[in-house]
Design a protein around this motif. Sequence first.
Motif, PDB file in Angstrom:
ATOM      1  N   LYS A 156       0.124  -7.912  -5.677  1.00  0.00           N
ATOM      2  CA  LYS A 156       0.455  -9.242  -5.179  1.00  0.00           C
ATOM      3  C   LYS A 156      -0.214  -9.496  -3.826  1.00  0.00           C
ATOM      4  CE  LYS A 156       4.753  -9.818  -7.730  1.00  0.00           C
ATOM      5  NZ  LYS A 156       6.220 -10.004  -7.675  1.00  0.00           N
ATOM      6  N   THR A 157      -0.241  -8.465  -2.998  1.00  0.00           N
ATOM      7  CA  THR A 157      -0.931  -8.605  -1.711  1.00  0.00           C
ATOM      8  C   THR A 157      -2.407  -8.903  -1.929  1.00  0.00           C
ATOM      9  OG1 THR A 157       0.625  -7.134  -0.585  1.00  0.00           O
ATOM     10  CG2 THR A 157      -1.522  -7.447   0.454  1.00  0.00           C
ATOM     11  N   LEU A 158      -3.024  -8.203  -2.882  1.00  0.00           N
ATOM     12  CA  LEU A 158      -4.430  -8.454  -3.199  1.00  0.00           C
ATOM     13  C   LEU A 158      -4.636  -9.907  -3.608  1.00  0.00           C
ATOM     14  CD1 LEU A 158      -7.356  -7.586  -3.790  1.00  0.00           C
ATOM     15  CD2 LEU A 158      -6.583  -6.900  -6.080  1.00  0.00           C
ATOM     16  N   GLN A 159      -3.742 -10.431  -4.428  1.00  0.00           N
ATOM     17  CA  GLN A 159      -3.863 -11.810  -4.876  1.00  0.00           C
ATOM     18  C   GLN A 159      -3.828 -12.767  -3.679  1.00  0.00           C
ATOM     19  OE1 GLN A 159      -0.811 -13.021  -7.635  1.00  0.00           O
ATOM     20  NE2 GLN A 159      -2.101 -14.619  -8.507  1.00  0.00           N
ATOM     21  N   LEU A 160      -2.914 -12.549  -2.751  1.00  0.00           N
ATOM     22  CA  LEU A 160      -2.842 -13.405  -1.564  1.00  0.00           C
ATOM     23  C   LEU A 160      -4.102 -13.278  -0.713  1.00  0.00           C
ATOM     24  CD1 LEU A 160       0.852 -13.098  -0.278  1.00  0.00           C
ATOM     25  CD2 LEU A 160      -0.124 -14.707  -1.915  1.00  0.00           C
ATOM     26  N   LEU A 161      -4.572 -12.052  -0.530  1.00  0.00           N
ATOM     27  CA  LEU A 161      -5.767 -11.843   0.287  1.00  0.00           C
ATOM     28  C   LEU A 161      -6.964 -12.609  -0.265  1.00  0.00           C
ATOM     29  CD1 LEU A 161      -5.500  -7.994   0.945  1.00  0.00           C
ATOM     30  CD2 LEU A 161      -5.144  -9.813   2.624  1.00  0.00           C
ATOM     31  N   ILE A 162      -7.150 -12.556  -1.582  1.00  0.00           N
ATOM     32  CA  ILE A 162      -8.295 -13.219  -2.202  1.00  0.00           C
ATOM     33  C   ILE A 162      -8.170 -14.736  -2.059  1.00  0.00           C
ATOM     34  CG2 ILE A 162      -9.439 -13.700  -4.397  1.00  0.00           C
ATOM     35  CD1 ILE A 162      -8.843 -10.802  -5.206  1.00  0.00           C
ATOM     36  N   LEU A 163      -6.998 -15.266  -2.354  1.00  0.00           N
ATOM     37  CA  LEU A 163      -6.812 -16.705  -2.278  1.00  0.00           C
ATOM     38  C   LEU A 163      -6.947 -17.241  -0.860  1.00  0.00           C
ATOM     39  CD1 LEU A 163      -3.811 -17.223  -4.742  1.00  0.00           C
ATOM     40  CD2 LEU A 163      -6.224 -17.733  -5.146  1.00  0.00           C
ATOM     41  N   LEU A 164      -6.540 -16.430   0.117  1.00  0.00           N
ATOM     42  CA  LEU A 164      -6.531 -16.880   1.507  1.00  0.00           C
ATOM     43  C   LEU A 164      -7.781 -16.478   2.284  1.00  0.00           C
ATOM     44  CD1 LEU A 164      -2.791 -16.011   2.222  1.00  0.00           C
ATOM     45  CD2 LEU A 164      -3.745 -18.303   1.865  1.00  0.00           C
ATOM     46  N   GLY A 165      -8.650 -15.676   1.675  1.00  0.00           N
ATOM     47  CA  GLY A 165      -9.869 -15.255   2.357  1.00  0.00           C
ATOM     48  C   GLY A 165      -9.612 -14.282   3.484  1.00  0.00           C
ATOM     49  N   LEU A 166      -8.685 -13.350   3.278  1.00  0.00           N
ATOM     50  CA  LEU A 166      -8.301 -12.389   4.312  1.00  0.00           C
ATOM     51  C   LEU A 166      -8.626 -10.966   3.879  1.00  0.00           C
ATOM     52  CD1 LEU A 166      -4.775 -13.884   5.171  1.00  0.00           C
ATOM     53  CD2 LEU A 166      -6.943 -14.348   6.335  1.00  0.00           C
ATOM     54  N   ARG A 167      -8.445 -10.035   4.795  1.00  0.00           N
ATOM     55  CA  ARG A 167      -8.572  -8.605   4.531  1.00  0.00           C
ATOM     56  C   ARG A 167      -7.394  -7.900   5.180  1.00  0.00           C
ATOM     57  NH1 ARG A 167     -12.142 -10.097   1.703  1.00  0.00           N
ATOM     58  NH2 ARG A 167     -14.161  -9.163   1.231  1.00  0.00           N
ATOM     59  N   ILE A 168      -7.050  -6.720   4.649  1.00  0.00           N
ATOM     60  CA  ILE A 168      -5.992  -5.920   5.256  1.00  0.00           C
ATOM     61  C   ILE A 168      -6.428  -5.467   6.645  1.00  0.00           C
ATOM     62  CG2 ILE A 168      -4.852  -3.650   5.133  1.00  0.00           C
ATOM     63  CD1 ILE A 168      -3.550  -5.676   3.364  1.00  0.00           C
ATOM     64  N   SER A 169      -5.518  -5.532   7.599  1.00  0.00           N
ATOM     65  CA  SER A 169      -5.806  -5.044   8.940  1.00  0.00           C
ATOM     66  C   SER A 169      -6.033  -3.540   8.876  1.00  0.00           C
ATOM     67  CB  SER A 169      -4.639  -5.336   9.880  1.00  0.00           C
ATOM     68  OG  SER A 169      -4.408  -6.717   9.996  1.00  0.00           O
ATOM     69  N   PRO A 170      -7.035  -3.023   9.582  1.00  0.00           N
ATOM     70  CA  PRO A 170      -7.284  -1.575   9.581  1.00  0.00           C
ATOM     71  C   PRO A 170      -6.044  -0.811  10.013  1.00  0.00           C
ATOM     72  CG  PRO A 170      -9.087  -2.751  10.620  1.00  0.00           C
ATOM     73  CD  PRO A 170      -8.001  -3.766  10.398  1.00  0.00           C
ATOM     74  N   GLY A 171      -5.595   0.125   9.179  1.00  0.00           N
ATOM     75  CA  GLY A 171      -4.436   0.938   9.513  1.00  0.00           C
ATOM     76  C   GLY A 171      -3.110   0.309   9.127  1.00  0.00           C
ATOM     77  N   ARG A 172      -3.050  -1.012   9.075  1.00  0.00           N
ATOM     78  CA  ARG A 172      -1.814  -1.737   8.741  1.00  0.00           C
ATOM     79  C   ARG A 172      -0.629  -1.275   9.562  1.00  0.00           C
ATOM     80  NH1 ARG A 172      -0.226  -3.186   2.693  1.00  0.00           N
ATOM     81  NH2 ARG A 172       1.107  -4.606   3.854  1.00  0.00           N
ATOM     82  N   GLU A 173      -0.850  -0.907  10.819  1.00  0.00           N
ATOM     83  CA  GLU A 173       0.264  -0.509  11.670  1.00  0.00           C
ATOM     84  C   GLU A 173       0.913  -1.724  12.302  1.00  0.00           C
ATOM     85  OE1 GLU A 173      -1.222   2.272  14.454  1.00  0.00           O
ATOM     86  OE2 GLU A 173      -1.575   3.842  12.963  1.00  0.00           O
ATOM     87  N   GLY A 174       0.167  -2.802  12.386  1.00  0.00           N
ATOM     88  CA  GLY A 174       0.711  -3.996  13.004  1.00  0.00           C
ATOM     89  C   GLY A 174       0.894  -5.074  11.972  1.00  0.00           C
ATOM     90  N   ASN A 175       0.112  -6.130  12.097  1.00  0.00           N
ATOM     91  CA  ASN A 175       0.215  -7.250  11.164  1.00  0.00           C
ATOM     92  C   ASN A 175      -0.619  -6.973   9.919  1.00  0.00           C
ATOM     93  OD1 ASN A 175       1.781  -8.795  13.118  1.00  0.00           O
ATOM     94  ND2 ASN A 175      -0.108  -8.788  14.290  1.00  0.00           N
ATOM     95  N   ASP A 176      -0.279  -7.670   8.849  1.00  0.00           N
ATOM     96  CA  ASP A 176      -0.814  -7.298   7.549  1.00  0.00           C
ATOM     97  C   ASP A 176      -2.294  -7.580   7.343  1.00  0.00           C
ATOM     98  OD1 ASP A 176       1.468  -6.162   6.387  1.00  0.00           O
ATOM     99  OD2 ASP A 176       2.308  -8.132   6.032  1.00  0.00           O
ATOM    100  N   ALA A 177      -2.789  -8.699   7.850  1.00  0.00           N
ATOM    101  CA  ALA A 177      -4.127  -9.124   7.454  1.00  0.00           C
ATOM    102  C   ALA A 177      -4.873  -9.791   8.602  1.00  0.00           C
ATOM    103  CB  ALA A 177      -4.037 -10.081   6.274  1.00  0.00           C
ATOM    104  N   ILE A 178      -6.196  -9.834   8.456  1.00  0.00           N
ATOM    105  CA  ILE A 178      -7.047 -10.496   9.437  1.00  0.00           C
ATOM    106  C   ILE A 178      -8.045 -11.387   8.709  1.00  0.00           C
ATOM    107  CG2 ILE A 178      -6.876  -8.693  11.190  1.00  0.00           C
ATOM    108  CD1 ILE A 178      -9.564  -7.608  10.239  1.00  0.00           C
TER     109      ILE A 178
END
Length: 204
Positions: A75-97
């Motif tokens: 589901k996260t992948l689906q949101l990333l693709i639709l929104l034009g985002l990528r996972i934040s490196p490490g994902r220690e903070g916020n989810d995407a950039i």
Amino acid sequence: MSFSQSGQSTNLISTLIAEPVSPSVVEPVEEAVTTEAERISDAKRLENAMKSIQELQNLASEYGIADIFQDNGGKTLQLLILLGLRISPGREGNDAIDAEGKEYELKTINIALNRSGGVTSHHHLNEIILEKYRRVEAWYIGLYEGITLKEIYKLTPEMLEPKLKEWEEKVKLKNDPLNNPKIPLKLVKKGQLVYSYSKYSNPK
């Protein structure tokens, strides 16, 4: 934000990604539920499905998701693709950039399981996490019915500030982190609707 044909490119994702079943609603199996021939047939079907899932995982890896079977990965992948985002490196903070390095929070909820519930925040919510929530560019919250993405809402930290302030006061009062306080769906739907399944699955 606008989408071109994004809503038409999610069939593979929505077909393959399923919500986990709670152990509390599953009765123990006392005997085999299929014959040997049925198990062989199902094993072949599973093998074919896994080939498609591997293709999905290859795509997910390009977006920074190491395992689509964990933590709402598909589901996260689906949101990333639709929104034009990528996972934040490490994902220690916020989810995407995004391409400019701006940070976003991504959340999903299966409204089929609880239409009066809310969106979970963080299992160990403290003042440090609250400050991270305030610094993001926006929150994107995907509303699912089962495995089908119905809507995505965009909320700014300013819109969420009353709720963040409420949580902050509780943290200070308890002198202890909160466990997954919820964002009410009524508040989520006050955000900007940036994706609607009905619109993109039935283009005019």
